[in-house]
Design a protein around this motif. Structure first.
Motif, PDB file in Angstrom:
ATOM      1  N   ARG A  55     -39.880  21.928  -3.884  1.00  0.00           N
ATOM      2  CA  ARG A  55     -39.677  23.302  -4.333  1.00  0.00           C
ATOM      3  C   ARG A  55     -39.066  24.111  -3.192  1.00  0.00           C
ATOM      4  NH1 ARG A  55     -45.316  24.781  -7.383  1.00  0.00           N
ATOM      5  NH2 ARG A  55     -44.942  23.495  -9.219  1.00  0.00           N
ATOM      6  N   PHE A  57     -39.684  26.988  -1.927  1.00  0.00           N
ATOM      7  CA  PHE A  57     -40.624  27.675  -1.038  1.00  0.00           C
ATOM      8  C   PHE A  57     -41.562  26.701  -0.318  1.00  0.00           C
ATOM      9  CE2 PHE A  57     -42.644  27.482  -5.140  1.00  0.00           C
ATOM     10  CZ  PHE A  57     -43.977  27.196  -4.859  1.00  0.00           C
ATOM     11  N   ARG A  77     -40.614  32.753  -1.646  1.00  0.00           N
ATOM     12  CA  ARG A  77     -41.370  33.040  -2.872  1.00  0.00           C
ATOM     13  C   ARG A  77     -41.337  34.526  -3.202  1.00  0.00           C
ATOM     14  NH1 ARG A  77     -42.621  30.249  -7.305  1.00  0.00           N
ATOM     15  NH2 ARG A  77     -44.845  30.095  -7.702  1.00  0.00           N
ATOM     16  N   TRP A 133     -42.223  41.807  -6.020  1.00  0.00           N
ATOM     17  CA  TRP A 133     -42.991  40.595  -6.233  1.00  0.00           C
ATOM     18  C   TRP A 133     -43.656  40.610  -7.582  1.00  0.00           C
ATOM     19  CZ3 TRP A 133     -45.342  43.105  -1.630  1.00  0.00           C
ATOM     20  CH2 TRP A 133     -44.489  42.988  -0.533  1.00  0.00           C
ATOM     21  N   ILE A 157     -49.531  31.694  -5.844  1.00  0.00           N
ATOM     22  CA  ILE A 157     -48.231  31.628  -5.178  1.00  0.00           C
ATOM     23  C   ILE A 157     -47.821  30.188  -4.905  1.00  0.00           C
ATOM     24  CG2 ILE A 157     -47.012  32.160  -3.017  1.00  0.00           C
ATOM     25  CD1 ILE A 157     -48.724  34.751  -2.913  1.00  0.00           C
TER      26      ILE A 157
END
Length: 159
Positions: A55, A57, A77, A133, A157
Motif C-alpha cells: 500500500r 502509505f 494517508r 482528513w 488508519i
C-alpha cells in the motif's frame, strides 16, 4: 477509611479517567497525540526496504532488533506533502490490533516532542467539513497548551 478519604479517592479516580498519557509528535505543521499505551519504543531512522505491491502509505519494512515490521508514512494517508528525513525525524514503533492479533508498525514522525497528558474532558467535536482528513481517521480533537491536538485512530488508519 473515613468519608473524606473516600471522596478524595473518588475524585482522583474521576480525574484519572479524564487524563490520557500520550506521545506528542509532529507531522509537517500538524501536532498529533499518540496514545502512549500503543507506543513500544522511539528509534532513530533505520534503512528501509521497499516492498513491491505494498500500500502507498506502508511502502517498506524495517528491521527492529531482528523483527521485520512495516513502516508507515502517515503523511501519505493524510494527503500531506512528503518530506525527506531530518535530524529530528524519528520512528515511533506502535502495537495495534489487526484482525484480533497484535502487530508492530513503525510510524515516521517528523519530530517527537514529549510524553505528556491530555484531558479527555476538553474533547472537541471533529468537524465534518473543512478538514483534509477522513473523520474516521480521528479518534478526537482536544486542547494541549492552548493548541488543538489531533488524537488519530491508528487502527483505522493502518488497516
Amino acid at each position: 477509611m473515613n468519608l473524606q478519604q473516600s471522596e478524595g479517592s473518588a475524585a482522583a479516580a474521576i480525574h484519572d479517567d479524564t487524563l490520557m498519557q500520550v506521545v506528542m509528535v509532529g507531522l509537517g505543521e500538524e501536532m498529533f497525540a499518540l496514545d502512549a499505551e500503543l507506543v513500544r519504543e522511539i528509534i532513530d531512522p533505520v534503512p528501509a526496504t521497499k516492498v513491491a505491491g505494498s500500500r502507498p502509505f506502508l511502502p517498506s519494512v524495517i528491521n527492529v532488533r531482528g523483527n521485520v515490521i512495516p513502516l508507515a508514512d502517515l503523511r501519505i494517508r493524510f494527503g500531506m506533502p512528503l518530506r525527506d528525513n531530518t535530524a529530528e525525524t524519528r520512528i515511533v514503533v506502535i502495537e495495534i490490533m489487526v484482525g484480533g492479533d497484535p502487530v508492530l508498525v513503525g510510524v515516521i514522525a517528523d519530530r517527537v516532542y514529549e510524553v505528556t497528558e491530555i484531558s479527555k474532558a476538553d474533547v472537541q467535536q471533529t468537524p465534518r467539513v473543512g478538514m483534509q482528513w477522513k473523520p474516521e481517521f480521528i479518534s478526537f480533537i482536544t486542547k494541549w497548551r492552548q493548541e488543538f491536538v489531533i488524537v488519530p485512530n491508528l487502527e483505522r488508519i493502518l488497516n
